[in-house]
Write a protein that holds these residues in place. Structure first.
Motif, PDB file in Angstrom:
ATOM      1  N   GLU A  19     -13.119  90.336 -18.087  1.00 38.79           N
ATOM      2  CA  GLU A  19     -14.100  90.298 -19.166  1.00 38.79           C
ATOM      3  C   GLU A  19     -14.585  91.697 -19.525  1.00 38.79           C
ATOM      4  O   GLU A  19     -14.843  91.998 -20.694  1.00 38.79           O
ATOM      5  CB  GLU A  19     -15.284  89.407 -18.774  1.00 38.79           C
ATOM      6  CG  GLU A  19     -14.933  87.940 -18.625  1.00 38.79           C
ATOM      7  CD  GLU A  19     -14.324  87.357 -19.891  1.00 38.79           C
ATOM      8  OE1 GLU A  19     -14.805  87.695 -20.996  1.00 38.79           O
ATOM      9  OE2 GLU A  19     -13.363  86.578 -19.794  1.00 38.79           O
ATOM     10  N   GLN A  20     -14.711  92.568 -18.527  1.00 42.02           N
ATOM     11  CA  GLN A  20     -15.120  93.951 -18.800  1.00 42.02           C
ATOM     12  C   GLN A  20     -14.062  94.665 -19.628  1.00 42.02           C
ATOM     13  O   GLN A  20     -14.388  95.389 -20.581  1.00 42.02           O
ATOM     14  CB  GLN A  20     -15.343  94.699 -17.486  1.00 42.02           C
ATOM     15  CG  GLN A  20     -16.580  94.273 -16.708  1.00 42.02           C
ATOM     16  CD  GLN A  20     -16.676  94.981 -15.374  1.00 42.02           C
ATOM     17  OE1 GLN A  20     -16.516  96.192 -15.294  1.00 42.02           O
ATOM     18  NE2 GLN A  20     -16.932  94.229 -14.322  1.00 42.02           N
ATOM     19  N   VAL A  21     -12.798  94.493 -19.259  1.00 44.82           N
ATOM     20  CA  VAL A  21     -11.709  95.125 -20.003  1.00 44.82           C
ATOM     21  C   VAL A  21     -11.665  94.570 -21.426  1.00 44.82           C
ATOM     22  O   VAL A  21     -11.513  95.318 -22.396  1.00 44.82           O
ATOM     23  CB  VAL A  21     -10.359  94.906 -19.296  1.00 44.82           C
ATOM     24  CG1 VAL A  21      -9.199  95.357 -20.182  1.00 44.82           C
ATOM     25  CG2 VAL A  21     -10.331  95.660 -17.969  1.00 44.82           C
ATOM     26  N   LEU A  22     -11.821  93.262 -21.564  1.00 43.41           N
ATOM     27  CA  LEU A  22     -11.804  92.629 -22.878  1.00 43.41           C
ATOM     28  C   LEU A  22     -12.935  93.175 -23.752  1.00 43.41           C
ATOM     29  O   LEU A  22     -12.710  93.536 -24.919  1.00 43.41           O
ATOM     30  CB  LEU A  22     -11.937  91.113 -22.728  1.00 43.41           C
ATOM     31  CG  LEU A  22     -12.076  90.302 -24.016  1.00 43.41           C
ATOM     32  CD1 LEU A  22     -10.881  90.516 -24.925  1.00 43.41           C
ATOM     33  CD2 LEU A  22     -12.257  88.819 -23.680  1.00 43.41           C
ATOM     34  N   VAL A  56      -5.438  94.099 -18.338  1.00 40.38           N
ATOM     35  CA  VAL A  56      -5.126  94.599 -19.675  1.00 40.38           C
ATOM     36  C   VAL A  56      -4.264  93.597 -20.419  1.00 40.38           C
ATOM     37  O   VAL A  56      -4.500  93.278 -21.593  1.00 40.38           O
ATOM     38  CB  VAL A  56      -4.415  95.968 -19.597  1.00 40.38           C
ATOM     39  CG1 VAL A  56      -3.794  96.329 -20.936  1.00 40.38           C
ATOM     40  CG2 VAL A  56      -5.385  97.047 -19.145  1.00 40.38           C
ATOM     41  N   ARG A  57      -3.250  93.059 -19.741  1.00 38.51           N
ATOM     42  CA  ARG A  57      -2.356  92.078 -20.363  1.00 38.51           C
ATOM     43  C   ARG A  57      -3.145  90.843 -20.808  1.00 38.51           C
ATOM     44  O   ARG A  57      -2.942  90.318 -21.906  1.00 38.51           O
ATOM     45  CB  ARG A  57      -1.263  91.685 -19.370  1.00 38.51           C
ATOM     46  CG  ARG A  57      -0.175  90.783 -19.950  1.00 38.51           C
ATOM     47  CD  ARG A  57       0.921  90.510 -18.933  1.00 38.51           C
ATOM     48  NE  ARG A  57       1.547  91.742 -18.476  1.00 38.51           N
ATOM     49  CZ  ARG A  57       1.520  92.174 -17.212  1.00 38.51           C
ATOM     50  NH1 ARG A  57       0.897  91.462 -16.278  1.00 38.51           N
ATOM     51  NH2 ARG A  57       2.119  93.302 -16.878  1.00 38.51           N
ATOM     52  N   GLU A  58      -4.058  90.392 -19.955  1.00 41.72           N
ATOM     53  CA  GLU A  58      -4.875  89.225 -20.291  1.00 41.72           C
ATOM     54  C   GLU A  58      -5.796  89.515 -21.469  1.00 41.72           C
ATOM     55  O   GLU A  58      -5.967  88.682 -22.365  1.00 41.72           O
ATOM     56  CB  GLU A  58      -5.691  88.802 -19.070  1.00 41.72           C
ATOM     57  CG  GLU A  58      -4.830  88.261 -17.929  1.00 41.72           C
ATOM     58  CD  GLU A  58      -5.622  88.086 -16.650  1.00 41.72           C
ATOM     59  OE1 GLU A  58      -6.835  88.382 -16.654  1.00 41.72           O
ATOM     60  OE2 GLU A  58      -5.032  87.657 -15.645  1.00 41.72           O
ATOM     61  N   ARG A  61      -3.932  89.459 -24.758  1.00 42.86           N
ATOM     62  CA  ARG A  61      -3.665  88.093 -25.233  1.00 42.86           C
ATOM     63  C   ARG A  61      -4.872  87.552 -26.002  1.00 42.86           C
ATOM     64  O   ARG A  61      -4.724  86.899 -27.040  1.00 42.86           O
ATOM     65  CB  ARG A  61      -3.348  87.173 -24.061  1.00 42.86           C
ATOM     66  CG  ARG A  61      -2.000  87.412 -23.399  1.00 42.86           C
ATOM     67  CD  ARG A  61      -1.624  86.258 -22.496  1.00 42.86           C
ATOM     68  NE  ARG A  61      -0.476  86.562 -21.663  1.00 42.86           N
ATOM     69  CZ  ARG A  61      -0.536  86.843 -20.363  1.00 42.86           C
ATOM     70  NH1 ARG A  61      -1.703  86.843 -19.738  1.00 42.86           N
ATOM     71  NH2 ARG A  61       0.564  87.113 -19.675  1.00 42.86           N
ATOM     72  N   VAL A  62      -6.068  87.816 -25.475  1.00 44.90           N
ATOM     73  CA  VAL A  62      -7.278  87.313 -26.122  1.00 44.90           C
ATOM     74  C   VAL A  62      -7.505  87.985 -27.468  1.00 44.90           C
ATOM     75  O   VAL A  62      -7.757  87.315 -28.471  1.00 44.90           O
ATOM     76  CB  VAL A  62      -8.509  87.514 -25.209  1.00 44.90           C
ATOM     77  CG1 VAL A  62      -9.784  87.107 -25.942  1.00 44.90           C
ATOM     78  CG2 VAL A  62      -8.362  86.712 -23.922  1.00 44.90           C
ATOM     79  N   VAL A  63      -7.412  89.323 -27.510  1.00 42.64           N
ATOM     80  CA  VAL A  63      -7.677  90.012 -28.786  1.00 42.64           C
ATOM     81  C   VAL A  63      -6.588  89.723 -29.814  1.00 42.64           C
ATOM     82  O   VAL A  63      -6.841  89.782 -31.022  1.00 42.64           O
ATOM     83  CB  VAL A  63      -7.864  91.536 -28.604  1.00 42.64           C
ATOM     84  CG1 VAL A  63      -9.138  91.831 -27.842  1.00 42.64           C
ATOM     85  CG2 VAL A  63      -6.665  92.184 -27.942  1.00 42.64           C
TER      86      VAL A  63
END
Length: 223
Positions: A19-22, A56-58, A61-63
């Protein structure tokens, strides 16, 4: 039991890191640190954030699902472009949601709700005078989310949640020019809500979205 607790803690940490990376990836796109059309590799982002490639990969995917990033053949992930079609589509939805929310807010707002909205307007005015346009963009989204919350319609709140990341993005691009006008329009909307005048609040919201759309489309090339 101890092993179970440990596994839950590790899982929670992983979710927190993702969540922080996102959140940071979204912020850098919205603020223009990663420009529209710029290539974003997992390796580069992992280095930028000081993390492994998995979160980062996850986040990518979200963005991508949210429309901030596109996956292109032979290029991989690139920051999406706010072209005319994307902007028009965004404001078309905004007009429907925000006019409905404004009318409901006028019918349901209490004194505490009105004060909250006025406080957000005051904070935005101060940030505008200080030319802190990053903060103004945040407060703009906060204000519109607050109107939707005051409307008391949980479906509006749910539907609009992802949209306001993009509202923030669009507003941030032209914040220096748009901020003073937006602030005045927000005050007029709050005055209508405070008066309990649903038709006036609906019209104030419509005019506000219309003015914001014109400003946004005026600063973008056509697609």
């Amino acid at each position: 039991m101890d092993d179970l607790m440990a596994s839950r803690t590790i899982g929670a940490d992983h979710i927190a890191l993702r969540e922080q990376v996102l959140a940071e990836l979204r912020r850098r796109i919205v603020d223009g640190d990663y420009a529209q059309g710029e290539r974003l590799t997992e390796t580069r982002l992992a280095d930028d954030f000081g993390v492994s490639r998995n979160p980062v990969r996850e986040a990518l995917r979200v963005v991508e699902a949210e429309g901030f990033v596109q996956i292109l053949p032979r290029r991989g992930a690139v920051v999406a472009t706010l072209d005319e079609t994307a902007v028009r589509d965004l404001f078309s939805v905004r007009e429907q949601l925000e006019t409905l929310a404004a009318g409901l807010a006028a019918e349901r707002a209490n004194a505490e709700d009105i004060q909250r909205l006025r406080d957000l307007c005051d904070e935005a005015r101060v940030a505008t005078e200080a030319k802190d346009f990053g903060r103004v963009a945040e407060l703009n989204s906060d204000f519109h989310r607050a109107v939707i919350e005051v409307s008391g319609n949980r479906w509006l709140h749910s539907i609009s949640a992802a949209m306001y990341h993009h509202v923030h993005w669009v507003f941030r691009v032209g914040a220096a020019q748009r901020a003073p006008h937006s602030s005045e329009e927000h005050v007029r909307l709050v005055d209508a809500i405070a008066a309990g005048d649903a038709p006036a609040a609906t019209e104030a919201a419509r005019l506000h979205v219309e003015a914001a759309a014109k400003a946004a489309l005026g600063q973008r090339p056509t697609a």
